[in-house]
Design a protein around this motif. Structure first.
Motif, PDB file in Angstrom:
ATOM      1  N   ILE A 287      -2.921   5.379  -7.222  1.00 28.89           N
ATOM      2  CA  ILE A 287      -3.971   5.728  -6.270  1.00 28.89           C
ATOM      3  C   ILE A 287      -4.926   4.555  -6.059  1.00 28.89           C
ATOM      4  O   ILE A 287      -5.119   3.722  -6.947  1.00 28.89           O
ATOM      5  N   GLU A 288      -5.500   4.533  -4.868  1.00 30.25           N
ATOM      6  CA  GLU A 288      -6.418   3.444  -4.517  1.00 30.25           C
ATOM      7  C   GLU A 288      -7.718   3.605  -5.296  1.00 30.25           C
ATOM      8  O   GLU A 288      -8.321   4.676  -5.290  1.00 30.25           O
TER       9      GLU A 288
ATOM     10  N   HIS B 181      -4.896  -0.536  -6.914  1.00 30.49           N
ATOM     11  CA  HIS B 181      -4.290   0.785  -7.111  1.00 30.49           C
ATOM     12  C   HIS B 181      -4.022   0.947  -8.605  1.00 30.49           C
ATOM     13  O   HIS B 181      -3.700  -0.033  -9.282  1.00 30.49           O
ATOM     14  N   SER B 182      -4.104   2.176  -9.112  1.00 33.27           N
ATOM     15  CA  SER B 182      -3.765   2.372 -10.527  1.00 33.27           C
ATOM     16  C   SER B 182      -3.134   3.744 -10.752  1.00 33.27           C
ATOM     17  O   SER B 182      -3.260   4.654  -9.926  1.00 33.27           O
ATOM     18  N   ILE B 183      -2.477   3.824 -11.901  1.00 32.61           N
ATOM     19  CA  ILE B 183      -1.898   5.097 -12.346  1.00 32.61           C
ATOM     20  C   ILE B 183      -2.076   5.170 -13.857  1.00 32.61           C
ATOM     21  O   ILE B 183      -1.977   4.148 -14.554  1.00 32.61           O
ATOM     22  N   LEU B 184      -2.347   6.372 -14.373  1.00 34.42           N
ATOM     23  CA  LEU B 184      -2.534   6.585 -15.811  1.00 34.42           C
ATOM     24  C   LEU B 184      -1.272   7.205 -16.403  1.00 34.42           C
ATOM     25  O   LEU B 184      -0.497   7.859 -15.676  1.00 34.42           O
ATOM     26  N   SER B 185      -1.105   7.040 -17.704  1.00 30.94           N
ATOM     27  CA  SER B 185       0.148   7.495 -18.340  1.00 30.94           C
ATOM     28  C   SER B 185       0.393   8.979 -18.092  1.00 30.94           C
ATOM     29  O   SER B 185       1.530   9.392 -17.836  1.00 30.94           O
ATOM     30  N   ASP B 186      -0.686   9.801 -18.146  1.00 34.23           N
ATOM     31  CA  ASP B 186      -0.480  11.248 -17.979  1.00 34.23           C
ATOM     32  C   ASP B 186      -0.291  11.645 -16.519  1.00 34.23           C
ATOM     33  O   ASP B 186       0.009  12.804 -16.220  1.00 34.23           O
ATOM     34  N   GLU B 187      -0.467  10.709 -15.597  1.00 29.26           N
ATOM     35  CA  GLU B 187      -0.194  10.995 -14.179  1.00 29.26           C
ATOM     36  C   GLU B 187       1.246  10.631 -13.804  1.00 29.26           C
ATOM     37  O   GLU B 187       1.727  10.997 -12.734  1.00 29.26           O
TER      38      GLU B 187
ATOM     39  N   GLU C 168       0.851  -1.207   0.000  1.00 25.13           N
ATOM     40  CA  GLU C 168       0.000   0.000   0.000  1.00 25.13           C
ATOM     41  C   GLU C 168       0.883   1.252   0.000  1.00 25.13           C
ATOM     42  O   GLU C 168       0.687   2.171  -0.810  1.00 25.13           O
ATOM     43  N   ALA C 169       1.878   1.276   0.898  1.00 23.33           N
ATOM     44  CA  ALA C 169       2.734   2.465   1.023  1.00 23.33           C
ATOM     45  C   ALA C 169       3.547   2.689  -0.242  1.00 23.33           C
ATOM     46  O   ALA C 169       3.683   3.826  -0.715  1.00 23.33           O
ATOM     47  N   VAL C 170       4.087   1.598  -0.800  1.00 26.12           N
ATOM     48  CA  VAL C 170       4.940   1.739  -1.982  1.00 26.12           C
ATOM     49  C   VAL C 170       4.122   2.215  -3.183  1.00 26.12           C
ATOM     50  O   VAL C 170       4.530   3.140  -3.910  1.00 26.12           O
ATOM     51  N   MET C 171       2.939   1.619  -3.395  1.00 27.62           N
ATOM     52  CA  MET C 171       2.140   2.036  -4.557  1.00 27.62           C
ATOM     53  C   MET C 171       1.643   3.471  -4.382  1.00 27.62           C
ATOM     54  O   MET C 171       1.676   4.259  -5.330  1.00 27.62           O
ATOM     55  N   ASN C 172       1.208   3.826  -3.169  1.00 26.53           N
ATOM     56  CA  ASN C 172       0.792   5.213  -2.937  1.00 26.53           C
ATOM     57  C   ASN C 172       1.951   6.170  -3.215  1.00 26.53           C
ATOM     58  O   ASN C 172       1.780   7.204  -3.862  1.00 26.53           O
ATOM     59  N   LYS C 173       3.128   5.806  -2.707  1.00 23.46           N
ATOM     60  CA  LYS C 173       4.293   6.680  -2.876  1.00 23.46           C
ATOM     61  C   LYS C 173       4.589   6.917  -4.362  1.00 23.46           C
ATOM     62  O   LYS C 173       4.999   8.015  -4.753  1.00 23.46           O
ATOM     63  N   MET C 174       4.385   5.891  -5.181  1.00 29.40           N
ATOM     64  CA  MET C 174       4.700   6.016  -6.601  1.00 29.40           C
ATOM     65  C   MET C 174       3.522   6.550  -7.424  1.00 29.40           C
ATOM     66  O   MET C 174       3.529   6.502  -8.650  1.00 29.40           O
ATOM     67  N   GLY C 175       2.495   7.061  -6.746  1.00 29.96           N
ATOM     68  CA  GLY C 175       1.391   7.714  -7.447  1.00 29.96           C
ATOM     69  C   GLY C 175       0.300   6.773  -7.912  1.00 29.96           C
ATOM     70  O   GLY C 175      -0.561   7.171  -8.706  1.00 29.96           O
TER      71      GLY C 175
END
Ligand code: COA
Length: 178
Positions: free
Chosen positions: A148-149, A169-175, A139-146
């Motif tokens: 989001i839950e 958790h996910s992140i989009l290319s533009d984020e 949880e901490a590592v994914m949050n840290k790398m942007g």
């Protein structure tokens, strides 16, 4: 196939090879490391089978699965996986480091390398990861790398003894900051 070879400040990603089985076992054979994963500690033979599949996946065209070795000072210290979804703009990542490597910022670097593979090399639009609700390190590592839950997948996995929910958790290319 074009072999993956990515370097960060302290870690590298490369393709797995048959001679990695014992080293992979130091990661996937450790009950503490796999405590929150979907499987029980792997045997050396199971690690050999994982590597055989990884080699086949690497040769499959078009490639959808990247099961990779994580190196620190040229030693295998972890495993990383990126698997494209049915809709190929999106992929799921998974990652694990050998227990004695935890707590030095390497997990964050490992996620960053996977995001680089997915966004910069493979031009994906979305990358996601699913963790156990109890996995506070992930949880901490994914949050840290942007990453989001996004929500909870109920009864996502059968662990062999019980159903387990996952937090996505996910992140989009533009984020992604790159
Ligand atoms: C998840 C994992 C890769 C994290 O690796 P790591 O190298 O210890 O992580 P880092 O040192 O980069 O820590 C990154 C951040 O997470 C925090 N963190 C790490 N472990 C934590 C824990 N158990 N509880 C709370 N926060 C934690 C760190 O404090 C750090 O935050 P900070 O930069 O604000 O100080 C490692 O614990 C692991 O391999 N676990 C087993 C496999 C696993 O669960 N994989 C994830 C599957 S979804």
């Amino acid at each position: 196939m074009i072999p993956v070879s990515l370097d960060g400040p302290a870690l590298s990603l490369r393709e797995l090879k048959p001679s990695d089985a014992e080293a992979l076992h130091t990661v996937y054979g450790d009950s503490k490391t796999v405590e929150h994963l979907s499987f029980r500690p792997r045997t050396v033979d199971q690690c050999k089978a994982i590597i055989d599949s990884a080699v086949k996946d690497a040769e499959t065209e078009p490639r959808t699965v990247y099961m990779l070795a994580v190196l620190h000072d040229e030693e295998l210290v972890g495993a990383a996986r990126l698997a494209k979804d049915e809709r190929p703009h999106s992929a799921q990542i998974g990652f694990a480091l050998r227990h004695d490597m935890w707590g030095r910022g390497l997990g964050a670097e490992l996620v960053q390398l996977l995001l680089r593979l997915g966004f910069a090399e493979l031009r994906l639009a979305r990358i996601w990861g699913a963790r156990s609700p109890e996995n506070s390190a992930s949880e901490a590592v994914m949050n840290k790398m942007g990453m989001i839950e996004e929500g909870r997948i109920r009864r996502h996995l059968w662990t062999g003894t019980a159903w387990r929910d996952s937090i996505v958790h996910s992140i989009l290319s533009d984020e992604w900051a790159g």
